[in-house]
Design an enzyme around this catalytic site. Structure first.
Site, mmCIF file in Angstrom:
data_model
loop_
_atom_site.group_PDB
_atom_site.id
_atom_site.type_symbol
_atom_site.label_atom_id
_atom_site.label_comp_id
_atom_site.label_asym_id
_atom_site.label_seq_id
_atom_site.Cartn_x
_atom_site.Cartn_y
_atom_site.Cartn_z
ATOM 1 N N SER A 144 -7.498 30.808 -17.257
ATOM 2 C CA SER A 144 -8.296 30.969 -16.024
ATOM 3 C C SER A 144 -9.453 29.983 -15.984
ATOM 4 O O SER A 144 -10.565 30.326 -15.600
ATOM 5 C CB SER A 144 -8.822 32.406 -15.915
ATOM 6 O OG SER A 144 -7.761 33.320 -15.907
ATOM 7 N N ARG A 145 -9.191 28.724 -16.406
ATOM 8 C CA ARG A 145 -10.296 27.799 -16.591
ATOM 9 C C ARG A 145 -10.425 26.736 -15.508
ATOM 10 O O ARG A 145 -11.461 26.082 -15.395
ATOM 11 C CB ARG A 145 -10.183 27.105 -17.953
ATOM 12 C CG ARG A 145 -8.912 26.278 -18.139
ATOM 13 C CD ARG A 145 -8.867 25.591 -19.488
ATOM 14 N NE ARG A 145 -9.859 24.555 -19.645
ATOM 15 C CZ ARG A 145 -9.795 23.347 -19.066
ATOM 16 N NH1 ARG A 145 -8.779 23.032 -18.285
ATOM 17 N NH2 ARG A 145 -10.749 22.471 -19.264
ATOM 18 N N ILE A 196 0.325 25.179 -11.445
ATOM 19 C CA ILE A 196 1.467 26.004 -11.864
ATOM 20 C C ILE A 196 1.757 27.073 -10.815
ATOM 21 O O ILE A 196 2.457 28.037 -11.072
ATOM 22 C CB ILE A 196 1.225 26.650 -13.246
ATOM 23 C CG1 ILE A 196 -0.036 27.523 -13.246
ATOM 24 C CG2 ILE A 196 1.117 25.584 -14.319
ATOM 25 C CD1 ILE A 196 -0.240 28.299 -14.544
ATOM 26 N N GLN A 234 -0.874 28.375 -8.973
ATOM 27 C CA GLN A 234 -2.127 29.083 -8.670
ATOM 28 C C GLN A 234 -2.900 28.401 -7.550
ATOM 29 O O GLN A 234 -3.673 29.041 -6.862
ATOM 30 C CB GLN A 234 -2.962 29.205 -9.949
ATOM 31 C CG GLN A 234 -3.883 28.034 -10.260
ATOM 32 C CD GLN A 234 -3.162 26.819 -10.829
ATOM 33 O OE1 GLN A 234 -1.992 26.620 -10.641
ATOM 34 N NE2 GLN A 234 -3.903 25.977 -11.517
ATOM 35 N N GLY A 235 -2.696 27.085 -7.363
ATOM 36 C CA GLY A 235 -3.275 26.440 -6.190
ATOM 37 C C GLY A 235 -4.453 25.528 -6.452
ATOM 38 O O GLY A 235 -5.259 25.293 -5.558
ATOM 39 N N GLU A 290 -5.831 35.263 -14.418
ATOM 40 C CA GLU A 290 -5.008 35.972 -15.404
ATOM 41 C C GLU A 290 -5.252 37.476 -15.389
ATOM 42 O O GLU A 290 -4.354 38.276 -15.621
ATOM 43 C CB GLU A 290 -5.318 35.457 -16.808
ATOM 44 C CG GLU A 290 -4.893 34.045 -17.059
ATOM 45 C CD GLU A 290 -5.381 33.607 -18.422
ATOM 46 O OE1 GLU A 290 -4.536 33.426 -19.295
ATOM 47 O OE2 GLU A 290 -6.600 33.470 -18.610
ATOM 48 N N ALA A 315 -18.307 30.328 -8.369
ATOM 49 C CA ALA A 315 -16.987 30.884 -8.710
ATOM 50 C C ALA A 315 -16.833 31.102 -10.217
ATOM 51 O O ALA A 315 -17.347 30.336 -11.032
ATOM 52 C CB ALA A 315 -15.886 29.962 -8.209
ATOM 53 N N LYS A 316 -16.082 32.150 -10.550
ATOM 54 C CA LYS A 316 -15.683 32.422 -11.928
ATOM 55 C C LYS A 316 -14.165 32.246 -12.020
ATOM 56 O O LYS A 316 -13.481 32.215 -11.006
ATOM 57 C CB LYS A 316 -16.024 33.874 -12.286
ATOM 58 C CG LYS A 316 -17.494 34.247 -12.093
ATOM 59 C CD LYS A 316 -17.697 35.751 -12.249
ATOM 60 C CE LYS A 316 -19.178 36.112 -12.248
ATOM 61 N NZ LYS A 316 -19.372 37.577 -12.424
ATOM 62 N N GLY A 317 -13.661 32.161 -13.228
ATOM 63 C CA GLY A 317 -12.205 32.132 -13.394
ATOM 64 C C GLY A 317 -11.687 33.561 -13.471
ATOM 65 O O GLY A 317 -12.308 34.406 -14.101
#
Lengths: 160, 333, 431, 283
Positions: free
Chosen positions: B87-88, B45, B47-48, B291, B286-288
């Site tokens: 953010s998943r 969307i 975000q990449g 948002e 990495a974390k999400g």
């Protein structure tokens, strides 16, 4: 009633049938299938449909198609030459100045209109030039940095 | 009169659905020339995810990034993904891609082992080839592997799925629900200037730092941070679909009247950084976080307004009218 | 060392974006494609007494008209499937779908809409969630205006004993905060293209953020197995949660199934802004018990979320908010009651940071007001209370890989704030 | 969308002949920036579109001591033209702050006036510069003072067969100032805008013009406030009283952009600031 509209699109003469109430955006997208100008609001508020008319930025959704008869229209399709990206296109790509990409064609043309007149703009001049193009992803800082990089000459035109 | 103030905030954000139950899948296959197709289900969307999931696959498989094609485009081919929200995707699809890559790696090693007559455990995968650890000269390039496998009647496909756990219900009495995928953190400092006569607020400076475990792609993370803050500024100051809430009168229907930020509303100073405390379950730690980049600035901005003019605005958005009314209430009390 | 992870690599699809070659759904044109316009409810609440679409159907250029009667499967969708694709009778918000027309172009479809005969018995709507919670309020929903969780009419979070915590506190600080209704405002409006493909299946080009999530809902609406729907997407011109809900695919799909011709249904910006799902407004009532040394020993929060006329993701958002509304802080006694209320407004659903951004916006203001009330630096109160590894959150989850203190230290440094040594010495690795 | 016919005449005579022939059926389009949203959203279904962009009305010149501006001159030219900057700085400033770059390329001065939005950015500077509008038709020409031009929201004294072709500004003494309050820093409609012109002799105000936008059904000239300061020595308290008087003459409404309460507050501040700036009395 339909009229024959002739104008120059990205350097090529085109003829197309248009209704008086058709906008330039309607003609580009729905009739000529030139898809880079995006339909975002149909009322000039978002900037996604920005194209250049005789080198000046205009909202194609607010421009009567028939009114561009005989004039020169440029879209992002006309920017790259022989597959070589325009400096602004390369800079936008490398600076991540496009996230979802929907506002990007309009944003690039707004920046081009500025640099064509003012190759070395200040931060304020760049911000002013792109402030008519909404980007909900919020890429403004990256767009600013991309335009600044082009203005500094970091993306010299690729010679053919 | 113009008055300046500074405010701070901090925040946290989870990756994924509240109690788990939101899996994703990934698949990677080897083409005839040894290039790879990565198939996912996540939607980009803006975000990449198309970019970072390729990075993860290339990293895991030690192949050039250019060797990996990504597709995510339909439900005939694309794999299951609960969705691009919450953010998943980095956390969950990232893990699915790692699992698919490791599965493929195992299969490639078994295939190469059978071709070279060595045990798969003796093989190493690096620099776009597979070779015997103790005799690096002996090995096969990915191109050779792709040709040998596909023309030899074999198929090399790795698959992976990841779920942060089954969906959990809240305990009705205590709300106990222990699942949470990852927590990212943020801190923000805002500096504003308030025109005390018109109530207009100018955000002069935003400092934002996010602790996100690991920045898989710092360029994309920067975009999220700067971009999210532009949404945060308008959340704090202008956006309101029902300006006379709870009444519905004068609901704006245009971008002239539903006010988003423009480039001109960007603070002159946009300062950011990323801090990394790797998460044990995150892909490369990495974390999400994407948002949450919209939620740190708003309370920092309203606190900076308080610092500037001495009144707490407690209703978002802090429009000029809200500010003038608060100033008036203060002067009459 | 990593070769690709951690590297600033430009977007995979970036060249498509800067050349305008990226194909968004509205860029798709199919031969013979028809355009859909939808008749939307002009009132906030009412009952449809009469609906006659025959004159629209007969109009030249019109290929078909569909209403609730044309839904072969379940006329309901959503995370909690309670919103009809077309309302058969009850109108619960202004903008609710009543009928759709497909015609040779949008102008003709608009003219056809004007030919639809619609009689609505208007009813009194309720817009204020506090009013809607009153026993004598007009009913938005037949089952009542307050969502029922497994814990009753509130989502209950109970950690420790909040009243005991207040007794230990040196200060009690209260605050009420509100957020407004937000539109996602992606630059790409909602749009869908649907057609019957060469395998006689329904194909839909979508802006969905969640292909599989929506595929399930569509399968139920169309009464088709999932493999009879080819759902094509993956590239979206901005979502921000707006495209976590279906806005066009069900209508376009139903129309394509009925008339078996390619159709495009796109919302105008006005329709998008006024009638699609929203980030619903909230009220937060905080009461905190704080010790002189800055430790928060009790936090009580009541949250009221206005979810509009359908549940959308409202109850989910209230749940998610409740998990983290107490903030990233180690607080031994937490009491949260989350309430989700229906009103006659467009359904509230997900939007970037759903539930969390709203909670943070309130909770962080409350933190700064606490700091002011007890005369403590706002950095210090955060450092003192910040989660460390192993701390327990409101719903009893364990904090892993905490990083708040590290983020705050760096932010202070970048902002030119000289933190006291005792704060600089702190770490998320322990207290 | 029904059958619409289109004309793009190249001579004014032809344009007014078409107006006389089709009268109420005609929708005149210059830049189209206010008109096209109405067409795109089906709020307007024109039968005859008369495009006036080819009438040669795009000019800025000096004639008989007046600054003369063709009705189809785009806002971008008003913003960048040195003559406008020198002779009508408030107009130049209003042009710079209106719309966005792409809107300014096409939006015209004539369109901004004929559209008669109460919030029109170019109306208030023209009110304080005593602009005179030249209207033409097959019946001949007539001149209308801008103060008499606006009748109500979207309504002007233009007859169905008349065309606005020129705006002229007499040579004015004094300093003119335009201030606008929108809801963000760019591409914003006016919540309130103010234009002021003061002719000063030392601290004494010889002549004054004050106009308010988005504060009444039409762009508003505040004559009572003007007379309060004419001939007076200006000081802060008089400026504040004058600003309050100007706003007292207005009748703002609640709408999606602001409440009447806020418009009055902000309007008073803006008038006072504009007066102080025009009188070179800024603190």
């Amino acid at each position: 009633m339909k009229y024959i509209l002739s104008f120059v699109l990205n350097g090529q003469p085109v003829d197309v049938l248009a209704e008086p109430t058709d906008t330039l955006l309607d003609v580009l997208r729905e009739k000529l299938r030139v898809m880079s100008p995006k339909r975002g609001c149909d009322e000039g508020d978002c900037g996604a449909c920005t194209v250049l008319l005789n080198g000046e930025p205009v909202r194609s959704c607010l421009t009567l198609a028939l009114s561009v008869a005989g004039q020169e229209v440029m879209t992002v399709e006309g920017l790259s030459k022989n597959g070589k990206l325009h400096p602004l296109q390369r800079a936008f790509h490398e600076h991540y100045a496009a996230q979802c990409g929907f506002c990007t064609p309009g944003m690039i043309l707004a920046a081009k209109a500025l640099l064509d007149k003012n190759p070395h703009p200040t931060r304020e001049e760049i911000v002013e030039a792109i402030s008519g193009n909404l980007c909900r992803c919020g890429t403004y800082q990256e767009v600013l940095e991309a335009v600044q990089a082009v203005a500094r000459g970091e993306y010299a035109e690729v010679k053919e | 009169m113009k008055k300046r103030g500074i405010g701070i905030s901090c925040n946290t954000h989870p990756a994924g659905l509240k109690g788990g139950g939101d899996p994703s899948q990934a698949l990677i296959r080897v083409k005839l020339d040894g290039t790879l197709d990565l198939v996912i289900g996540a939607v980009d969307i803006g975000q990449g995810c198309k970019t970072i999931l390729r990075q993860i696959a290339a990293e895991e498989l030690s192949v050039p990034l250019e060797a990996i094609t990504l597709s995510n485009f339909d439900t005939d081919i694309g794999l299951m993904c609960t969705g691009t929200f919450a953010s998943r995707v980095t956390f969950i699809d990232g893990n699915a891609v790692i699992r698919a890559a490791r599965d493929l790696k195992d299969k490639i090693k078994r295939f190469v082992g059978s071709q070279l007559g060595v045990e798969p455990e003796q093989l190493e995968m690096a620099d776009n080839r597979v070779f015997v650890r103790d005799n690096p000269e002996k090995g096969m390039s990915m191109a050779a592997i792709g040709a040998a496998a596909n023309w030899g009647g074999a198929i090399l496909v790795g698959t992976g799925a990841f779920t942060p756990g089954a969906g959990q219900d809240f305990d009705p009495e205590t709300g106990k629900m222990t699942a949470i995928a990852s927590l990212a953190f943020g801190a923000c400092v805002a500096e504003v200037e308030v025109d005390t006569e018109t109530g207009v607020v100018d955000v002069l400076k935003l400092v934002q730092v996010y602790e996100i475990g690991r920045a898989i792609n710092p360029l994309l993370c920067k975009g999220q941070i700067n971009g999210g803050s532009m949404m945060g500024i308008s959340f704090a100051l202008t956006e309101n679909l029902f300006p006379y809430y709870p009444a519905v009168d004068f609901a704006p229907e245009t971008f002239s009247d539903y006010i988003l930020t423009t480039a001109a509303d960007m603070p002159k100073e946009m300062i950011y950084d990323i801090v990394e405390v790797p998460h044990p379950n995150g892909p490369y730690g990495a974390k999400g976080f994407s948002e949450m980049t919209a939620s740190a600035a708003p309370p920092a901005i309203l606190s900076a307004i308080h610092d500037a003019i001495g009144v707490w605005i407690t209703d978002y958005p802090a429009t000029p009218e809200v500010i003038l009314r608060a100033l008036e209430a203060k002067s009459t009390s | 060392m990593t070769e690709y992870v951690g590297k600033p690599i430009p977007r995979y699809d970036g060249i498509g974006h800067v050349t305008g070659r990226t194909t968004f759904v509205d860029d798709i044109h199919l031969p013979g494609m028809l355009y859909i316009k939808v008749l939307l409810s002009p009132v906030h609440k009412g009952i449809i007494r009469h609906l006659d679409v025959s004159a629209a159907e007969r109009m030249p250029g019109v290929a078909g008209v569909i209403t609730a009667k044309d839904v072969p499967g379940k006329n309901a969708y959503g995370l909690i499937p309670d919103q009809p694709v077309f309302t058969p009778e009850h109108i619960r918000y202004k903008g609710e779908r009543i009928a759709a027309v497909a015609a040779v172009d949008e102008d003709t479809a608009m003219e056809a809409l004007e030919k639809i005969k619609l009689e609505i018995e208007e009813q009194t709507p309720v817009f204020d969630p506090f009013e809607a919670m009153q026993p004598d309020a007009p009913l938005v929903r037949p089952e009542g205006n307050v969502w029922v969780f497994n814990s009753g009419t509130t989502r209950k979070i109970r950690l420790g004993d909040v009243e005991e915590g207040f007794k230990q506190a040196d200060y009690i600080i209260e605050g009420t905060y509100t957020n407004s209704t937000n539109d996602h405002a992606p630059m790409e409006p909602q749009v869908s293209v649907a057609y019957i493909d060469e395998t006689d299946r329904l194909a839909i080009h979508t802006v969905s953020q969640d292909l599989y999530f929506h595929l399930g809902m569509l399968s139920a609406i169309f009464n088709l197995p999932m493999n009879k729907i080819r759902y094509i997407g993956g590239t979206v011109g901005g979502g921000f949660g707006a495209k976590n809900d279906i806005h066009c695919d069900h209508v376009a799909g139903l129309m394509a199934l009925k008339i078996r011709k390619p159709v495009k249904y796109r919302l105008t910006r006005h329709e998008e802004m006024l009638y699609t799902t929203k980030r619903g407004p909230w009220t937060f009532e905080f009461k905190d018990g704080v010790k002189k040394d800055g430790r928060i020993v009790a936090r009580k929060v009541r949250t009221i979320h206005d979810t509009g006329a359908y549940s959308g993701m409202g109850p989910y958002v209230v749940d998610k908010n409740a998990i983290l509304v107490a903030g990233p802080f180690a607080i031994p006694n937490i009491w949260i009651d989350g309430i989700c209320v229906y009103t006659n407004k467009p359904p509230a659903s997900s939007m970037r940071g759903f539930g969390i951004i709203n909670g943070t916006s309130a909770e962080q203001l409350q933190m700064n007001r606490i700091a002011e009330a007890i005369g403590m630096d706002p950095w210090e109160i955060r450092f003192i209370n910040a989660w460390r590894d192993g701390d327990i959150g409101a719903t009893q989850f364990t904090v892993v890989a905490a990083g708040l203190i590290e983020a705050m230290k760096r932010a202070a440094e970048l902002a030119g704030v000289e933190l006291p040594e005792r704060l600089k010495a702190m770490s998320s690795r322990g207290r | 969308m029904g059958e619409c016919i289109y004309f793009a005449p190249t001579e004014i005579g032809e344009a007014v002949r078409l107006l006389a022939e089709y009268r109420e059926k005609v929708t005149v389009v210059a830049g189209g920036t206010d008109l096209l949203p109405k067409i795109n959203y089906y709020q307007l279904k024109p039968e005859v579109l008369l495009h006036i962009g080819r009438l040669g009305l795009d000019y800025i010149k000096e004639a008989d001591g007046k600054l003369v501006i063709g009705a189809a001159t785009p806002t971008s030219k008003l913003a960048s033209n040195p003559l406008v900057a020198e002779r009508a700085s408030a107009l130049a400033e209003a042009a710079r702050q209106s719309g966005s770059a792409a809107i300014r390329t096409t939006a015209t001065i004539g369109g901004n006036l004929a559209n008669a939005s109460p919030a029109a950015d170019l109306a208030t500077p023209l009110l304080i510069l005593d602009a005179e509008l030249l209207l033409t038709s097959t019946r001949g020409n007539r001149k209308v003072a801008i103060n008499d031009f606006f009748v109500g929201p979207g309504k002007t004294v233009l007859e169905p067969d008349e065309l606005l072709i020129e705006v002229s500004l007499p040579h004015q003494k004094g300093k003119s100032v335009f201030l606008k309050l929108g809801r963000r820093k760019a591409m914003t409609l006016s919540v309130v805008n103010v234009a002021v012109r003061l002719e000063m002799e030392g601290a004494q105000c010889k002549d004054a013009r004050i106009a308010l936008g988005a504060m009444a059904p039409v762009p508003l000239r505040c004559t009572r406030a003007e007379s309060l300061i004419k001939g007076q020595v200006l000081d802060k308290s008089l400026i504040d009283r004058c600003a309050a008087e100007a706003v007292a003459e207005s009748s703002p409404i609640d709408d999606q952009r602001a409440t009447s309460w806020y418009r009055k507050k902000a309007g008073t501040v803006l008038v006072a600031r504009a007066l102080a700036r025009a009188a070179d009395m800024e603190g």
